[in-house]
Design an enzyme around this catalytic site. Structure first.
Site, PDB file in Angstrom:
ATOM      1  N   GLY A 285      15.749 -38.612 -38.597  1.00  0.00           N
ATOM      2  CA  GLY A 285      15.598 -39.937 -39.179  1.00  0.00           C
ATOM      3  C   GLY A 285      16.259 -40.981 -38.316  1.00  0.00           C
ATOM      4  O   GLY A 285      17.009 -40.668 -37.386  1.00  0.00           O
ATOM      5  N   ALA A 287      18.568 -44.729 -38.044  1.00  0.00           N
ATOM      6  CA  ALA A 287      19.864 -45.161 -38.546  1.00  0.00           C
ATOM      7  C   ALA A 287      19.745 -45.550 -40.013  1.00  0.00           C
ATOM      8  O   ALA A 287      18.803 -46.221 -40.426  1.00  0.00           O
ATOM      9  CB  ALA A 287      20.371 -46.346 -37.717  1.00  0.00           C
ATOM     10  N   ARG A 288      20.709 -45.102 -40.820  1.00  0.00           N
ATOM     11  CA  ARG A 288      20.801 -45.415 -42.249  1.00  0.00           C
ATOM     12  C   ARG A 288      19.540 -45.001 -43.015  1.00  0.00           C
ATOM     13  O   ARG A 288      19.170 -45.611 -44.010  1.00  0.00           O
ATOM     14  CB  ARG A 288      21.061 -46.908 -42.447  1.00  0.00           C
ATOM     15  CG  ARG A 288      22.413 -47.380 -41.939  1.00  0.00           C
ATOM     16  CD  ARG A 288      23.536 -46.741 -42.766  1.00  0.00           C
ATOM     17  NE  ARG A 288      24.845 -47.296 -42.434  1.00  0.00           N
ATOM     18  CZ  ARG A 288      25.680 -46.761 -41.557  1.00  0.00           C
ATOM     19  NH1 ARG A 288      25.316 -45.678 -40.891  1.00  0.00           N
ATOM     20  NH2 ARG A 288      26.865 -47.288 -41.341  1.00  0.00           N
ATOM     21  N   SER A 289      18.898 -43.950 -42.546  1.00  0.00           N
ATOM     22  CA  SER A 289      17.670 -43.476 -43.210  1.00  0.00           C
ATOM     23  C   SER A 289      17.964 -42.512 -44.350  1.00  0.00           C
ATOM     24  O   SER A 289      17.067 -42.163 -45.118  1.00  0.00           O
ATOM     25  CB  SER A 289      16.766 -42.777 -42.193  1.00  0.00           C
ATOM     26  OG  SER A 289      17.433 -41.642 -41.637  1.00  0.00           O
ATOM     27  N   GLY A 290      19.221 -42.037 -44.464  1.00  0.00           N
ATOM     28  CA  GLY A 290      19.574 -41.055 -45.483  1.00  0.00           C
ATOM     29  C   GLY A 290      19.611 -39.634 -44.966  1.00  0.00           C
ATOM     30  O   GLY A 290      19.722 -38.692 -45.748  1.00  0.00           O
ATOM     31  N   HIS A 327      32.030 -40.795 -44.090  1.00  0.00           N
ATOM     32  CA  HIS A 327      31.482 -39.435 -44.072  1.00  0.00           C
ATOM     33  C   HIS A 327      32.487 -38.436 -44.646  1.00  0.00           C
ATOM     34  O   HIS A 327      32.127 -37.558 -45.428  1.00  0.00           O
ATOM     35  CB  HIS A 327      31.090 -39.037 -42.649  1.00  0.00           C
ATOM     36  CG  HIS A 327      29.750 -39.534 -42.222  1.00  0.00           C
ATOM     37  ND1 HIS A 327      28.618 -38.749 -42.255  1.00  0.00           N
ATOM     38  CD2 HIS A 327      29.348 -40.743 -41.764  1.00  0.00           C
ATOM     39  CE1 HIS A 327      27.579 -39.445 -41.822  1.00  0.00           C
ATOM     40  NE2 HIS A 327      27.997 -40.658 -41.519  1.00  0.00           N
TER      41      HIS A 327
END
Length: 458
Positions: A285, A287-290, A327
């Site tokens: 994915g 960036a910041r796609s999950g 994280h």
């Protein structure tokens, strides 16, 4: 043992009649309706009875005339359905045992005449009763209704064994299971576990009255650790609300933990457990796609996880430190963390009980490898030799990935769908990352693509 789920929802049901959220809208469009959670065991034992349970039984094509035991987990808006007991008395005079916490029993008793053929049984955690041939163990729930007297038991769970020896755990209306309840299930090897999963992605540690997807997975892990859940156990999520994603996505999420979701009216007889996914998974994915959240979700019910952070530390970079802290904070406390670029020995670990690996991420691994070989500047003297070192490390990683026996989930960025990088080193990295992703995917049985928090299997 035949166990039919008459309802799988919360008191308000799912979809909610007046709600316009995406979850409710999707369920409504697909014609799926969930009423308050209740289950019928062998047509004899009714596990909870909400106000909609009799109608749910009619829709499922079953009748409740042979019910001889009603086990109530708690008094609430939907527990018990006192009016249902009243209506039963209009058409049936067969004996009935109603068991539950003291306040729930008293609330139900008020709806029936003193001469009604009902035996009222107040239960507390630790009790064990034989009721109509069924062995009923009472366990503590993590739930307070505020309807009982101070200090009294207000909610319980039920561990029920049928006359034929099949065993079920009814664990709805509870937050994270009390340690005593988990200990009491040691070695139970349940045939069926009905487990609360109310909050979906809105799991709030401050609200320990119900479970969400993350805490649900953790309870499955805890029950597996004591032999209560085995590979043969049918784990089914119940007490579902619109805080969950729509059923199709919910089913995908639960399958990662060997659990499932079923429609109201489903009979669970002889289904057996779902296999817990193993092998290799690659989550791709932007960036910041999950993608990291998806990778972590896949392993929430694993008995042990080694989180492999390939990013390293960046002294003096506050923004990077904040990313790393985010994280770290969302990882379960029982996970361990290893910071390294040396993935080959981890993948080659032959121990059958080696923890699952979560590698986050291959993009930063490749960045670190290029750094290590000083191979960022194509066209400069010595670059070809430096890049040969990068390719040797990539080949070693692919060989270890291909032969690993560990459960491993790796995260990687898709970096080739934006603008063409302006620098030669940027184009070098984009191309190398694309080749690495393709090569790892070719050796992976489960590849997932994340976009805007949605996940697609490739």
């Amino acid at each position: 043992m035949s166990l039919r789920l008459l309802g799988t929802g919360t008191a308000e049901g799912w979809p909610q009649a007046s709600c316009r959220c995406a979850s409710c809208a999707t369920e409504r469009t697909e014609g799926r309706v969930r009423s308050s959670t209740a289950a019928l065991l062998d047509d004899t034992v009714l596990l909870d009875c909400g106000p909609t349970t009799p109608e749910a039984a009619v829709r499922a094509g079953v009748h409740l005339s042979r019910v001889r035991v009603l086990l109530v987990t708690r008094q609430h808006r939907d527990h018990p359905g006192q009016a249902a007991l009243l209506r039963r008395g209009w058409v049936a005079d067969a004996p009935l045992v109603v068991a539950g916490p003291a306040d729930a029993v008293e609330a139900a008793r008020a709806w029936l005449a003193p001469e009604a053929p009902v035996t009222w049984l107040v239960v507390v955690p630790g009790d064990r009763h034989e009721l109509h041939g069924y062995d009923v163990r009472v366990l503590a729930a993590n739930h307070r209704t505020g309807l009982g007297t101070p200090g009294a038991t207000e909610a319980v769970l039920y561990d029920v064994t049928s006359p034929t020896g099949l065993r079920a755990l009814h664990a709805t209306g509870t937050g994270p299971l009390p340690d005593a309840s988990v200990a009491a299930t040691e070695g139970a090897a349940y045939d069926v576990v009905l487990l609360d999963e109310t909050h979906g992605d809105h799991d709030d540690p401050a609200d320990a009255q119900h479970l969400g997807l993350a805490s649900f997975a953790d309870q499955v892990r805890r029950l597996r650790a004591v032999g209560a859940v085995t590979d043969a156990t049918d784990v089914v999520a119940v007490h579902l609300s619109h805080h969950n994603p729509p059923t199709r996505e919910l089913a995908r999420r639960l399958a990662a933990h060997g659990a499932r979701v079923v429609d109201d009216g489903t009979e669970l007889a002889a289904h057996g457990g779902l296999p817990v996914p193993g092998g290799r998974t690659l989550v791709l994915g932007g960036a910041r796609s999950g993608k990291s959240a998806e990778a972590e979700r896949l392993l929430l019910a694993a008995p042990a996880v080694e989180y492999v952070a390939t990013s390293g530390r960046r002294d003096g970079d506050a923004e990077w430190a904040a990313r790393v802290a985010t994280h770290v904070e969302r990882r379960p406390a029982h996970w361990t963390t290893t910071e390294t670029l040396d993935l080959v020995p981890l993948l080659a670990d032959p121990r059958p009980d080696a923890p699952a690996l979560l590698v986050d991420c291959l993009t930063l691994w490749l960045t670190g490898v290029i750094d290590r070989h000083g191979a960022w500047e194509p066209g400069v003297p010595g670059h070809d030799a430096a890049w040969a070192g990068v390719e040797a490390d990539v080949a070693g990683l692919l060989a270890a990935w291909r032969t690993t026996s560990r459960r491993v989930v790796a995260v990687s960025n898709e970096v080739g769908q934006g603008v063409v990088p302006a620098t030669a080193s940027g184009r070098l990295f984009r191309d190398a990352m694309g080749r690495l992703n393709a090569a790892v995917a070719a050796e992976t049985e489960d590849v997932r693509w994340c976009v805007a928090g949605r996940v697609v299997r490739l």
